[in-house]
Design a protein around this motif. Structure first.
Motif, PDB file in Angstrom:
ATOM      1  N   GLY A  40       1.430  83.523  -5.059  1.00  0.00           N
ATOM      2  CA  GLY A  40       2.398  82.545  -5.525  1.00  0.00           C
ATOM      3  C   GLY A  40       3.024  82.923  -6.850  1.00  0.00           C
ATOM      4  N   ARG A  41       2.280  83.649  -7.695  1.00  0.00           N
ATOM      5  CA  ARG A  41       2.801  84.041  -9.007  1.00  0.00           C
ATOM      6  C   ARG A  41       3.946  85.030  -8.901  1.00  0.00           C
ATOM      7  N   GLY A  66      -2.324  81.127   4.730  1.00  0.00           N
ATOM      8  CA  GLY A  66      -3.615  80.581   4.349  1.00  0.00           C
ATOM      9  C   GLY A  66      -3.966  80.797   2.891  1.00  0.00           C
ATOM     10  N   SER A  67      -2.989  80.654   2.004  1.00  0.00           N
ATOM     11  CA  SER A  67      -3.235  80.896   0.581  1.00  0.00           C
ATOM     12  C   SER A  67      -4.154  79.837  -0.014  1.00  0.00           C
ATOM     13  N   THR A  68      -4.908  80.258  -1.026  1.00  0.00           N
ATOM     14  CA  THR A  68      -5.769  79.329  -1.765  1.00  0.00           C
ATOM     15  C   THR A  68      -5.194  79.027  -3.145  1.00  0.00           C
ATOM     16  N   ASP A  69      -4.036  79.620  -3.462  1.00  0.00           N
ATOM     17  CA  ASP A  69      -3.388  79.344  -4.734  1.00  0.00           C
ATOM     18  C   ASP A  69      -2.242  78.359  -4.521  1.00  0.00           C
ATOM     19  N   ASP A  70      -1.244  78.388  -5.387  1.00  0.00           N
ATOM     20  CA  ASP A  70      -0.144  77.420  -5.323  1.00  0.00           C
ATOM     21  C   ASP A  70       1.054  77.945  -4.554  1.00  0.00           C
ATOM     22  N   THR A  71       0.855  78.872  -3.610  1.00  0.00           N
ATOM     23  CA  THR A  71       1.967  79.466  -2.861  1.00  0.00           C
ATOM     24  C   THR A  71       2.863  78.404  -2.244  1.00  0.00           C
ATOM     25  N   ALA A  72       2.278  77.426  -1.547  1.00  0.00           N
ATOM     26  CA  ALA A  72       3.087  76.410  -0.865  1.00  0.00           C
ATOM     27  C   ALA A  72       3.903  75.595  -1.869  1.00  0.00           C
ATOM     28  N   ALA A  73       3.273  75.212  -2.981  1.00  0.00           N
ATOM     29  CA  ALA A  73       3.984  74.429  -3.995  1.00  0.00           C
ATOM     30  C   ALA A  73       5.122  75.233  -4.604  1.00  0.00           C
ATOM     31  N   VAL A  74       4.888  76.517  -4.869  1.00  0.00           N
ATOM     32  CA  VAL A  74       5.944  77.375  -5.423  1.00  0.00           C
ATOM     33  C   VAL A  74       7.096  77.487  -4.435  1.00  0.00           C
TER      34      VAL A  74
END
Length: 329
Positions: A40-41, A66-74
């Motif tokens: 996401g970064r 299936g990301s565990t970081d903020d990929t979807a929010a970004v």
């Protein structure tokens, strides 16, 4: 269009607001697909490079694998920030880059496809230059480009020139990066990317294309920017280069000599030590493979050293600047 490959928990596309039904209903020329797993970064830079294209007729699907970081929010933020652009989000359980690319491509409609990883970028004229080739030359199915390799450490990017497309050369080594524009029927005919390959899936895909008679054209312009990192699949691919080659041979036996097929079967049967020591290693896909493995390791070591030196110089410059700052009276 080929149906989306079946997979775990594939979710619906999340779309941004489009400026009118007419625009929403018209199929774009190019479909850009960005798989993203815990990157996401980097995603704003990748998406930003698509937004900066001089060629306007594209759609973009970000596949959150299936990301565990903020990929979807970004991704949702990028969609909201650009309501007039065809940007959508597809979410699925983690299944790997090949499955994510396949799912994203299946969810798009453009007659041309461009895969782009979330940590890489494309130059502003990438689509304009590559689309022009496919529009002008119907006998060409794929357009590749040179690459500009960059890091996160502020070091100057390095242009990497690749050879003109040659099918026989492709069988010996990877001469095309994954980020190449191709016609949708290429993906449909090949059957998508091999979802059981963790690395080397792009090389396997290009060989499958050649196997089915598709040909490519190479533009000697650095229109693709690859982020070079010391971790992740880049290192895994280098460390497992011969195993990847063996799997490719096994998957496309008709493209290789009998001796090469025998070598691949032996290596995949876990007799790797004997295969690497055998002086009769075939030359059609393994030409200087051991030298290339050593070269890759040396290059990565030199790059790590250069980064450490660069950081050390930055620290010295900061320390010197602080010493030269006049003290308050």
């Amino acid at each position: 269009m080929t149906a989306a490959p079946s997979g775990p928990e594939r979710g619906p596309l999340e779309a941004g607001d489009l400026p009118g039904a007419a625009v929403a209903s018209r199929e774009p020329v190019v479909s850009v697909v960005i798989p993203c797993h815990d990157y996401g970064r980097y995603l704003p830079q990748a998406v930003g490079s698509v937004l900066a294209q001089t060629y306007p007729d594209w759609e973009l699907v970000v596949v959150d694998d299936g990301s565990t970081d903020d990929t979807a929010a970004v991704a949702r933020s990028l969609i909201a920030d650009h309501p007039g652009r065809r940007i959508r989000l597809l979410r699925q359980a983690n299944a790997g880059v090949s499955a994510a690319r396949n799912a994203g491509i299946a969810a798009t409609a453009g007659r041309y496809v461009l895969p782009l990883d979330a940590d890489d970028v494309i130059a502003p004229t990438m689509l304009e230059r590559t689309v022009a080739v496919l529009d002008r030359r119907p006998e060409i199915a794929i357009v590749s480009t040179d690459v500009s390799v960059f890091t996160d450490d502020g070091l100057p990017a390095q242009a990497l020139e690749l050879p003109a497309y040659d099918k026989d050369l492709l069988l010996r080594r990877l001469i095309m990066f994954y980020c190449s524009l191709y016609r949708r029927e290429v993906w449909q005919t090949v059957g998508g990317y091999a979802e059981d390959m963790r690395t080397g899936e792009d090389w396997d895909f290009w060989i499958a294309c050649a196997e089915r008679g598709f040909t490519a054209h190479h533009l000697h312009e650095a229109l693709f920017g690859a982020r070079n990192k010391d971790d992740g699949l880049h290192v895994e691919a280098a460390e497992n280069d011969l195993a990847v080659r063996a799997r490719i041979v096994a998957g496309h036996p008709g493209m290789f000599k009998p001796v090469t097929r025998a070598w691949a079967r032996a290596l995949l049967a876990q007799d790797e030590r004997g295969c690497l020591a055998d002086e009769r290693v075939p030359d059609d896909i393994l030409t200087r493979a051991a030298d290339m493995d050593q070269f890759l390791r040396v290059v990565m070591s030199l790059q790590r050293t250069a980064r450490l030196q660069h950081r050390h110089i930055q620290r010295l410059e900061r320390a010197l600047a602080e010493r030269e700052t006049p003290l308050p009276v």
